[in-house]
Write an enzyme that holds these catalytic residues in place. Structure first.
Site, PDB file in Angstrom:
ATOM      1  NE  ARG A  65     -17.834 -63.785 -29.250  1.00  0.00           N
ATOM      2  CZ  ARG A  65     -16.958 -64.749 -29.056  1.00  0.00           C
ATOM      3  NH1 ARG A  65     -15.771 -64.700 -29.647  1.00  0.00           N
ATOM      4  NH2 ARG A  65     -17.253 -65.785 -28.291  1.00  0.00           N
ATOM      5  CG  HIS A  69     -16.095 -62.021 -24.785  1.00  0.00           C
ATOM      6  ND1 HIS A  69     -16.028 -63.394 -24.678  1.00  0.00           N
ATOM      7  CD2 HIS A  69     -17.251 -61.747 -25.439  1.00  0.00           C
ATOM      8  CE1 HIS A  69     -17.091 -63.935 -25.257  1.00  0.00           C
ATOM      9  NE2 HIS A  69     -17.840 -62.951 -25.725  1.00  0.00           N
ATOM     10  CG  ASP A  70     -10.987 -56.307 -21.423  1.00  0.00           C
ATOM     11  OD1 ASP A  70     -10.545 -57.013 -20.497  1.00  0.00           O
ATOM     12  OD2 ASP A  70     -10.687 -55.110 -21.563  1.00  0.00           O
ATOM     13  CB  VAL A  73     -14.680 -60.447 -17.350  1.00  0.00           C
ATOM     14  CG1 VAL A  73     -14.027 -61.256 -16.242  1.00  0.00           C
ATOM     15  CG2 VAL A  73     -15.629 -61.301 -18.170  1.00  0.00           C
ATOM     16  N   GLY A  75     -14.355 -55.264 -15.729  1.00  0.00           N
ATOM     17  CA  GLY A  75     -14.149 -53.971 -16.361  1.00  0.00           C
ATOM     18  C   GLY A  75     -13.220 -54.009 -17.560  1.00  0.00           C
ATOM     19  CG  ASP A  77      -9.424 -55.268 -16.414  1.00  0.00           C
ATOM     20  OD1 ASP A  77      -9.771 -56.002 -17.366  1.00  0.00           O
ATOM     21  OD2 ASP A  77      -9.528 -55.619 -15.219  1.00  0.00           O
ATOM     22  CD  GLU A  91     -10.730 -62.126 -17.587  1.00  0.00           C
ATOM     23  OE1 GLU A  91     -11.155 -61.670 -18.672  1.00  0.00           O
ATOM     24  OE2 GLU A  91     -10.478 -61.406 -16.597  1.00  0.00           O
ATOM     25  CG  ASN A  97     -13.533 -65.687 -23.040  1.00  0.00           C
ATOM     26  OD1 ASN A  97     -14.324 -65.057 -23.734  1.00  0.00           O
ATOM     27  ND2 ASN A  97     -13.152 -65.271 -21.840  1.00  0.00           N
ATOM     28  CG  HIS A 196     -24.250 -61.168 -33.032  1.00  0.00           C
ATOM     29  ND1 HIS A 196     -24.958 -62.118 -32.340  1.00  0.00           N
ATOM     30  CD2 HIS A 196     -23.018 -61.128 -32.446  1.00  0.00           C
ATOM     31  CE1 HIS A 196     -24.214 -62.625 -31.381  1.00  0.00           C
ATOM     32  NE2 HIS A 196     -23.026 -62.040 -31.427  1.00  0.00           N
ATOM     33  CB  THR A 197     -24.615 -56.166 -38.321  1.00  0.00           C
ATOM     34  OG1 THR A 197     -24.849 -55.909 -39.702  1.00  0.00           O
ATOM     35  CG2 THR A 197     -23.470 -55.285 -37.839  1.00  0.00           C
ATOM     36  CG  ASP A 248     -26.392 -59.563 -41.910  1.00  0.00           C
ATOM     37  OD1 ASP A 248     -27.230 -60.144 -42.632  1.00  0.00           O
ATOM     38  OD2 ASP A 248     -26.247 -58.327 -41.908  1.00  0.00           O
ATOM     39  CB  THR A 251     -24.898 -56.977 -45.671  1.00  0.00           C
ATOM     40  OG1 THR A 251     -25.608 -56.690 -44.451  1.00  0.00           O
ATOM     41  CG2 THR A 251     -25.758 -56.573 -46.859  1.00  0.00           C
TER      42      THR A 251
END
Length: 350
Positions: A65, A69-70, A73, A75, A77, A91, A97, A196-197, A248, A251
């Site tokens: 994740r 999230h990087d 926003v 790219g 970087d 950020e 965040n 999100h598994t 999940d 599992t």
């Protein structure tokens, strides 16, 4: 013809792609980029993550994740890692965040180990990308050769983080618009949602679904009734909102296709999850069904979408820099002591 879009192999064969209005060439990034300058990079990152995940298996989902999230926003970087300074608004304090992202300390731990072995060589952006892939592998998910050669930004963009990162309360229309802004397809949306598994979510990001969905005074009708009761026991109405539950429920620490099977029976935790299956007439329903029935197909498309995401707005060549510490640009150690966010649960959908 593959109705779900590109397989991983087909995607990797593309040379020029246009993402978010920024053209780039896959040739700029190469899985062998550090072969002669830091040949043990993968084993260093893997060693740290193996140790961390033994005591905190949830961290694997958090690092996937964090890479997302990087990249969404300005790219891929490593801008998300920068702390507040006199000239940078981090950020990390943006609503998607703040009190949400996790793994900043783990990335710093990896960076320290990498710097000890290969000083001034490996970017924090590449460490994020590698950490996401290795996290998938350690959770028994797919693996892939990560294209490398990214460089680190000199700036962050707090307002763009607030604008570009999808929220767990998004309906399908808003999710599609959010991904379309990055030139991502509906298949990319559904495949990346499969992250999100693994992982956990805080009650505050879905509690409205349990008691007062869309100000109706009733729970979300798409929630499985048994699952609803389970979640209500974990997240009491008017409670603190910080309790955690599995993304999940079947599992929770294994990267598999059960995420999609859960959606088929009304067990998506966030609204943004369940929307993929419960939006009448949506083209996402057939993709969810295909991934639920064929885990290999899900893995192939997840890999293709992760590689595609990892190429958004990359800095290469002489652009940006190779940070010596991930939470501050070089020569600005004043940002190292500033912590602007608590690392906690999940706030953005991905």
């Amino acid at each position: 013809m593959n109705p779900l879009g590109l397989s991983a192999t087909a995607f990797c064969c593309m040379v020029f792609v246009l993402i978010g209005g920024v053209p780039f060439s896959n040739a700029q990034l190469d899985p062998s980029f550090y072969n002669s300058t830091c040949s043990n990079l993968d084993s260093i990152v893997r060693g740290v993550l193996t140790n961390v995940s033994q005591s905190d298996p949830r961290m694997l989902g958090s690092l996937i994740r964090l890479h997302f999230h990087d990249c969404f926003v300005q790219g891929c970087d490593a801008s998300i890692l920068l702390n507040d300074t006199a000239t940078i608004v981090s950020e990390q304090s943006a609503p998607p965040n703040n009190n949400s992202i996790r793994g900043l300390d783990v990335i710093n731990q990896i960076k320290t180990a990498v710097e000890n072995a290969c000083p001034n060589t490996v970017s924090c952006a590449d460490i994020l990308a590698l950490s996401a892939e290795i996290s998938s592998d350690l959770a028994n998910g797919p693996t892939w050769q990560v294209p490398l050669g990214r460089r680190d930004s000199l700036t962050a963009n707090n307002s763009l983080a607030a604008q570009n990162l999808p929220a767990p309360t998004f309906n399908l229309t808003r999710l599609k618009s959010n991904f379309d802004n990055q030139n991502f397809s509906t298949t990319d949306l559904v495949a990346l949602s499969g992250g999100h598994t693994i992982g956990r979510g805080q009650c505050r990001f879905f509690v409205d679904r349990l008691y007062n969905f869309s100000n109706t005074g009733n729970p979300d009708s798409t929630l499985n009734t048994t699952y609803l009761q389970t979640l209500q026991a974990i997240c009491p109405n008017g409670g603190p909102g910080t309790n955690l539950t599995d993304l999940d429920p079947t599992t929770p620490d294994t990267f598999d296709s059960n995420y999609y099977s859960n959606l088929q029976v009304g067990k998506g935790l966030f609204q943004s999850d369940q929307e993929l299956f419960s939006t009448n007439g949506s083209d996402t329903i057939s993709i969810v069904n295909s991934f639920a029935n064929n885990q290999t197909l899900f893995f192939e498309n997840f890999v293709a979408s992760m590689i595609k995401m990892g190429n958004i707005g990359v800095l290469t060549g002489s652009q940006g820099e190779i940070r010596t510490q991930c939470n501050a640009v070089n020569g600005n150690s004043s940002g190292l002591a500033t912590v602007v966010t608590k690392e906690d649960g999940m706030a953005s959908s991905f």
